[in-house]
Design a protein around this motif. Structure first.
Motif, PDB file in Angstrom:
ATOM      1  N   LEU A 169      33.267 -31.350  12.277  1.00 40.78           N
ATOM      2  CA  LEU A 169      32.161 -31.509  11.327  1.00 40.78           C
ATOM      3  C   LEU A 169      32.544 -32.463  10.204  1.00 40.78           C
ATOM      4  O   LEU A 169      31.710 -33.249   9.734  1.00 40.78           O
ATOM      5  CB  LEU A 169      31.768 -30.145  10.755  1.00 40.78           C
ATOM      6  CG  LEU A 169      31.112 -29.167  11.744  1.00 40.78           C
ATOM      7  CD1 LEU A 169      30.905 -27.799  11.095  1.00 40.78           C
ATOM      8  CD2 LEU A 169      29.772 -29.733  12.227  1.00 40.78           C
ATOM      9  N   LEU A 170      33.811 -32.409   9.797  1.00 38.27           N
ATOM     10  CA  LEU A 170      34.276 -33.339   8.774  1.00 38.27           C
ATOM     11  C   LEU A 170      34.202 -34.781   9.272  1.00 38.27           C
ATOM     12  O   LEU A 170      33.801 -35.700   8.543  1.00 38.27           O
ATOM     13  CB  LEU A 170      35.716 -33.001   8.375  1.00 38.27           C
ATOM     14  CG  LEU A 170      36.375 -33.906   7.319  1.00 38.27           C
ATOM     15  CD1 LEU A 170      35.603 -33.854   6.014  1.00 38.27           C
ATOM     16  CD2 LEU A 170      37.825 -33.486   7.095  1.00 38.27           C
ATOM     17  N   ALA A 171      34.561 -35.007  10.533  1.00 38.29           N
ATOM     18  CA  ALA A 171      34.520 -36.357  11.100  1.00 38.29           C
ATOM     19  C   ALA A 171      33.092 -36.862  11.251  1.00 38.29           C
ATOM     20  O   ALA A 171      32.830 -38.065  11.125  1.00 38.29           O
ATOM     21  CB  ALA A 171      35.231 -36.378  12.455  1.00 38.29           C
ATOM     22  N   LEU A 172      32.148 -35.949  11.514  1.00 39.70           N
ATOM     23  CA  LEU A 172      30.757 -36.363  11.722  1.00 39.70           C
ATOM     24  C   LEU A 172      30.092 -36.887  10.448  1.00 39.70           C
ATOM     25  O   LEU A 172      29.005 -37.459  10.516  1.00 39.70           O
ATOM     26  CB  LEU A 172      29.943 -35.203  12.290  1.00 39.70           C
ATOM     27  CG  LEU A 172      30.239 -34.838  13.748  1.00 39.70           C
ATOM     28  CD1 LEU A 172      29.388 -33.664  14.202  1.00 39.70           C
ATOM     29  CD2 LEU A 172      29.986 -36.029  14.668  1.00 39.70           C
ATOM     30  N   VAL A 173      30.748 -36.662   9.307  1.00 39.74           N
ATOM     31  CA  VAL A 173      30.220 -37.242   8.068  1.00 39.74           C
ATOM     32  C   VAL A 173      30.159 -38.765   8.187  1.00 39.74           C
ATOM     33  O   VAL A 173      29.346 -39.430   7.544  1.00 39.74           O
ATOM     34  CB  VAL A 173      31.095 -36.824   6.871  1.00 39.74           C
ATOM     35  CG1 VAL A 173      30.641 -37.512   5.581  1.00 39.74           C
ATOM     36  CG2 VAL A 173      31.046 -35.310   6.687  1.00 39.74           C
ATOM     37  N   THR A 174      31.000 -39.317   9.070  1.00 39.71           N
ATOM     38  CA  THR A 174      31.045 -40.770   9.258  1.00 39.71           C
ATOM     39  C   THR A 174      29.728 -41.321   9.779  1.00 39.71           C
ATOM     40  O   THR A 174      29.323 -42.438   9.425  1.00 39.71           O
ATOM     41  CB  THR A 174      32.163 -41.122  10.267  1.00 39.71           C
ATOM     42  OG1 THR A 174      33.377 -40.544   9.834  1.00 39.71           O
ATOM     43  CG2 THR A 174      32.340 -42.628  10.393  1.00 39.71           C
ATOM     44  N   VAL A 175      29.031 -40.550  10.607  1.00 43.27           N
ATOM     45  CA  VAL A 175      27.848 -41.071  11.304  1.00 43.27           C
ATOM     46  C   VAL A 175      26.733 -41.495  10.357  1.00 43.27           C
ATOM     47  O   VAL A 175      26.287 -42.648  10.387  1.00 43.27           O
ATOM     48  CB  VAL A 175      27.338 -40.053  12.339  1.00 43.27           C
ATOM     49  CG1 VAL A 175      26.058 -40.549  12.991  1.00 43.27           C
ATOM     50  CG2 VAL A 175      28.415 -39.794  13.387  1.00 43.27           C
ATOM     51  N   PRO A 176      26.245 -40.608   9.461  1.00 38.68           N
ATOM     52  CA  PRO A 176      25.177 -41.075   8.563  1.00 38.68           C
ATOM     53  C   PRO A 176      25.628 -42.192   7.631  1.00 38.68           C
ATOM     54  O   PRO A 176      24.846 -43.100   7.337  1.00 38.68           O
ATOM     55  CB  PRO A 176      24.800 -39.807   7.782  1.00 38.68           C
ATOM     56  CG  PRO A 176      25.954 -38.885   7.940  1.00 38.68           C
ATOM     57  CD  PRO A 176      26.541 -39.180   9.268  1.00 38.68           C
ATOM     58  N   LEU A 177      26.885 -42.123   7.164  1.00 32.77           N
ATOM     59  CA  LEU A 177      27.381 -43.200   6.307  1.00 32.77           C
ATOM     60  C   LEU A 177      27.375 -44.534   7.055  1.00 32.77           C
ATOM     61  O   LEU A 177      27.007 -45.584   6.505  1.00 32.77           O
ATOM     62  CB  LEU A 177      28.801 -42.867   5.819  1.00 32.77           C
ATOM     63  CG  LEU A 177      28.924 -41.733   4.797  1.00 32.77           C
ATOM     64  CD1 LEU A 177      30.391 -41.443   4.495  1.00 32.77           C
ATOM     65  CD2 LEU A 177      28.180 -42.077   3.519  1.00 32.77           C
ATOM     66  N   THR A 178      27.783 -44.483   8.335  1.00 33.36           N
ATOM     67  CA  THR A 178      27.803 -45.704   9.144  1.00 33.36           C
ATOM     68  C   THR A 178      26.408 -46.258   9.349  1.00 33.36           C
ATOM     69  O   THR A 178      26.162 -47.457   9.205  1.00 33.36           O
ATOM     70  CB  THR A 178      28.454 -45.410  10.508  1.00 33.36           C
ATOM     71  OG1 THR A 178      29.796 -44.988  10.305  1.00 33.36           O
ATOM     72  CG2 THR A 178      28.446 -46.653  11.387  1.00 33.36           C
TER      73      THR A 178
END
Length: 654
Positions: free
Chosen positions: A236-245
Motif C-alpha cells: 500500500l505504501l508503494a501504491l502511493v506512487t501511482v496517483p502521484l505519477t
C-alpha cells in the motif's frame, strides 16, 4: 508523352499563399492536436496484425513473469544466508522453540520475534546446496525472461514495419487519388515531409512505445501481486506512487503535447522552404538574394529549434519527476521494512526482495511516463499523415464507364463553365468544336485560361457546368485512365526520371520495341544528340536530366509523345526551350505527329502556329476571336494586337 507528364500541367493559378523562391511562407496553420482520437486511429492501423500482437502479448507475459519471480528467489537466498549465519552462533542441539522461549523469559521479546520468523537449525551454518539451487533457478528464469523479451521485440518489429509498409502504400494510393487542386495548394516540401519524416517518426514511436507500454504495464501488475504476497502494508505504501505519477504525467503532457504538434508543423514548413530554395537556386544566385534566403531559413530554423527544445525539455521532465517520486517511496519502504524485520513481521530476504520490487515498480511507471514523450511525438506526426489521408479526393470514375466506339479525336465543348474560386469567374459558357485531324492553336495573354482549358480536357479539374465530349462520349462518363490514354501532352516544363534515354522515351509505351523507340527518336531529332552521349540510348539520366541541355530534354519529351501516338495531342509551349533552327525541324516532326489526330497547341510565339487550322484567341476565360492566321490578321482585332506586339510594334519607352 501521354498521361504521367501531363500531371505536371500548371493551371492558371488561383490565389493561394505560395510564393516563389523569394516569397513568404503562407502554409495554412495546423489545427489543434486532438490527441486521443488520433492515438486510437493510429493503434487501429495495427488491426490486420492482431494475431501477431496476441503473440507479442503472450511473449511479454512470459518474459515479465519470469522476471518478476526472480527477486523472490533471490530474497529466499538472502534468507538462507542470514538464517545460516544466525544458526552458526547458536548452541548445537538446541531447538528453535526453546531458544525463543528463553529470550522471552529474559525479556528480549524483539529478538524472540525476529528468531521466530526465521527457519533456524542451531549450530548449523549456511546450506550451500539449497542456496546454489535457488541461484541456478534464478539464473534460468532471468535467461528465459531475456529470450522471451528478444523474441517479443523481433515479432513486434515485424508488426510495426508491416503496419508502416501498409501506411506508405495507403499514402501512395491516396496521393494518386487526390485532385490537382490539392497539389496546387500545398508545398511539395511540406507534402514530402509528411510522407517521409512523419511516417518514419510514426514507425519509431510505435516500435518503442508499444514495447514499453506492454512490458511496463505487465511488470507493474506482476510486481503489485508479488508485493501484496510479501507485505500488504509495504504494498500500500508503494501504491502511493501511482496517483502521484499520473498527476505529474498529465500536467507535463498537456504542455508538451502542443509543442510536439508545433515541432512537426515547423519541420514540414522548413522542408518546404528548403525544397523551394534549392529548386530556385540559380535564381537566388542571379538576383543576389542569398542573404534574404538565409534570413528566412534562420528564422524558420529558430522556430523549429524553440519548438523542438521546448517539446523535448518539457516531456523530458517526466523521467526525473518519476525518479524523485520513486526515491521517496524507496526511503519509506526501507524504513518501514526495517521495523517489520525487527518486529519479526518479515524476514530480511523478504524486505530485500520487496526493495527490488519497488525498483521494478517505479521504473516501469517512469517508463510509462517518459513514453508519453514518444507517443505524443508519434501522434503529432500521425495526425499530419491522417490529414493527408482524409483530404478530399477527386470524384470516383463512373461505373459502368463508357468508351467511344471509334477513336477519331473529335472534341466538343458545350457551354463549359469553370472557376477555381467560387467568387472569381474564369471560364463561362464556352463552346468549341475540334474536328479530327485539326490543329487548334490557343493564344492569349497570361492568365487568359489557355492551360485551364487543357486541364479541363484532361479532367485534372471537374467542370462547374456544361460538358466536354470525346468522339460523342461525355468525358465525365469515361474513366480517367481511358480518357488520358487517348491523349498525349508535351509541356513547357520538361520532366525526366532517373533512367536511361531509352526508358525515358518509352515511358508512355513500355511495350514499345527498340526499333519503334529509335524511329520516334529520329522523327523528333533526338537521335542526333543521343549518339554523342557516352552510352547512347543506354545513357542513364538523373531525375532532373542534368546531363542533357534544356532543349535536349524538350526533344526527349516530344519523342515520348511521338511514340505514344495518342488520338488527341496537347502541346503547351512545347518548343519554348528549343533553338530556332531545331524548332523548324521539330515543327516538321510535329506536322507528321499531328496528322490524323486532333492537336491543341498553346503558344506565345505566334510564328509557331501560323499553319494551324483554327486559332482561338482567349481573354479572361472567353474565346474572343477564332479563325485562321490570315483571317484573324485581316479582322484587325485582339489577334492582330498580339501579333503586332511581337513583330511589328516599335519599342516603347517606359
Amino acid at each position: 508523352m501521354s498521361t504521367t507528364e501531363s500531371a505536371r500541367a500548371t493551371p492558371a493559378r488561383p490565389p493561394m499563399g505560395r510564393g516563389g523562391p523569394f516569397g513568404g511562407m503562407n502554409v495554412p496553420a495546423e489545427k489543434a492536436m486532438d490527441f486521443w482520437p488520433s492515438a486510437r486511429r493510429l493503434l487501429g492501423t495495427l488491426r490486420p496484425d492482431r494475431l501477431w500482437l496476441a503473440l507479442v502479448l503472450f511473449l511479454a507475459v512470459a518474459s515479465v513473469t519470469f522476471s518478476v519471480i526472480g527477486p523472490r528467489l533471490l530474497g529466499e537466498g538472502t534468507n538462507l544466508i542470514f538464517a545460516g549465519f544466525i544458526s552458526k552462533g547458536l548452541p548445537a542441539g538446541a531447538t528453535q522453540s526453546a531458544l525463543v522461549s528463553q529470550l522471552r523469559a529474559a525479556g528480549e521479546d524483539a529478538k524472540a520475534d525476529m528468531l521466530s520468523a526465521m527457519t533456524l537449525t542451531p549450530g548449523v551454518g549456511i546450506d550451500f546446496v539449497a542456496l546454489s539451487t535457488l541461484l541456478l533457478w534464478a539464473m534460468a528464469l532471468y535467461v528465459l525472461s531475456s529470450v522471451f523479451a528478444w523474441v517479443q521485440a523481433y515479432v513486434l518489429n515485424g508488426v510495426v514495419q508491416r503496419t508502416v509498409y501498409r501506411l506508405r502504400e495507403e499514402i501512395e494510393a491516396k496521393v494518386n487519388r487526390l485532385p490537382l487542386r490539392y497539389f496546387d495548394r500545398i508545398q511539395r516540401g511540406e507534402l514530402l515531409s509528411r510522407v517521409t519524416n512523419d511516417v518514419d517518426n510514426i514507425s519509431q514511436s510505435l516500435q518503442q512505445s508499444i514495447s514499453q507500454a506492454v512490458t511496463s504495464l505487465l511488470t507493474v501488475i506482476g510486481v503489485i501481486v508479488m508485493m501484496f504476497i510479501l507485505s500488504p502494508v509495504l504494498a500500500l505504501l508503494a501504491l502511493v506512487t501511482v496517483p502521484l505519477t499520473l498527476v505529474t504525467t498529465v500536467l507535463i503532457a498537456r504542455r508538451s503535447q502542443k509543442l510536439f504538434a508545433q515541432q512537426w508543423k515547423n519541420t514540414g514548413e522548413l522542408n518546404g522552404q528548403i525544397e523551394e530554395t534549392f529548386t530556385g537556386h540559380a535564381l537566388v544566385k542571379v538576383f543576389g538574394r542569398q542573404r534574404e534566403v538565409e534570413q528566412r531559413f534562420g528564422a524558420k530554423n529558430e522556430e523549429l529549434y524553440e519548438a523542438s527544445f521546448g517539446a523535448q525539455f518539457v516531456s523530458g521532465l517526466i523521467m526525473p519527476a518519476m525518479t524523485f517520486i520513486g526515491n521517496l517511496v524507496y526511503v519509506g519502504i526501507a524504513v518501514v521494512g526495517g521495523l517489520q524485520v525487527a518486529s519479526g513481521a518479515m524476514q530480511l530476504g523478504d524486505v530485500q526482495a520487496f526493495i527490488q520490487y519497488s525498483r521494478q515498480f517505479t521504473q516501469p511507471l517512469a517508463q510509462l511516463g517518459s513514453m508519453a514523450n514518444l507517443l505524443q511525438s508519434g501522434v503529432a506526426s500521425a495526425e499530419r499523415v491522417f490529414e493527408l489521408l482524409d483530404a478530399e479526393e477527386q470524384s470516383p470514375d463512373p461505373e459502368p464507364a463508357k468508351v467511344p466506339d471509334a477513336t477519331r479525336g473529335r472534341l466538343v465543348f458545350e457551354q463549359v463553365s469553370f472557376r477555381y474560386l467560387p467568387d472569381k469567374p474564369l471560364i463561362d459558357d464556352l463552346g468549341l468544336v475540334a474536328e479530327p485531324g485539326q490543329t487548334i492553336a490557343i493564344v492569349g495573354p497570361t492568365g487568359a485560361g489557355k492551360t485551364t482549358l487543357v486541364n479541363l480536357m484532361m479532367r485534372f479539374y471537374e467542370l462547374d457546368a456544361g460538358r466536354i465530349t470525346l468522339d460523342g462520349v461525355d468525358i465525365a462518363a469515361m474513366t480517367r485512365h481511358e480518357l488520358r490514354s487517348r491523349m498525349g501532352m508535351v509541356l513547357q516544363d520538361t520532366w525526366l526520371f532517373g533512367g536511361t534515354v531509352r526508358e525515358n522515351i518509352a515511358y508512355g509505351r513500355p511495350d514499345a520495341t527498340d526499333e519503334e523507340i529509335r524511329e520516334a527518336a529520329r522523327a523528333t531529332y533526338v537521335d542526333r544528340f543521343v549518339h554523342s552521349l557516352p552510352e547512347g540510348y543506354d545513357t542513364v539520366l538523373d531525375d532532373e536530366g542534368g546531363n542533357v541541355s534544356a532543349g535536349e530534354k524538350q526533344l526527349l519529351t516530344i519523342a515520348r509523345a511521338f511514340l505514344a501516338r495518342p488520338s488527341v495531342l496537347i502541346l503547351d509551349e512545347a518548343t519554348s526551350s528549343v533553338d530556332t533552327r531545331t524548332e523548324v525541324l521539330v515543327q516538321k516532326a510535329m506536322s507528321a505527329l499531328r496528322a490524323d489526330r486532333t492537336s491543341f497547341v498553346i503558344a506565345h510565339r505566334l510564328s509557331t502556329i501560323r499553319d494551324a487550322d483554327l486559332i482561338l484567341v482567349m481573354e479572361a476565360g472567353r474565346i474572343v476571336e477564332q479563325g485562321s492566321h490570315t483571317a484573324l490578321l485581316a479582322a484587325d482585332g485582339a489577334y492582330r494586337a498580339l501579333y503586332n506586339a511581337q513583330f511589328a510594334a516599335p519599342v516603347a519607352e517606359v
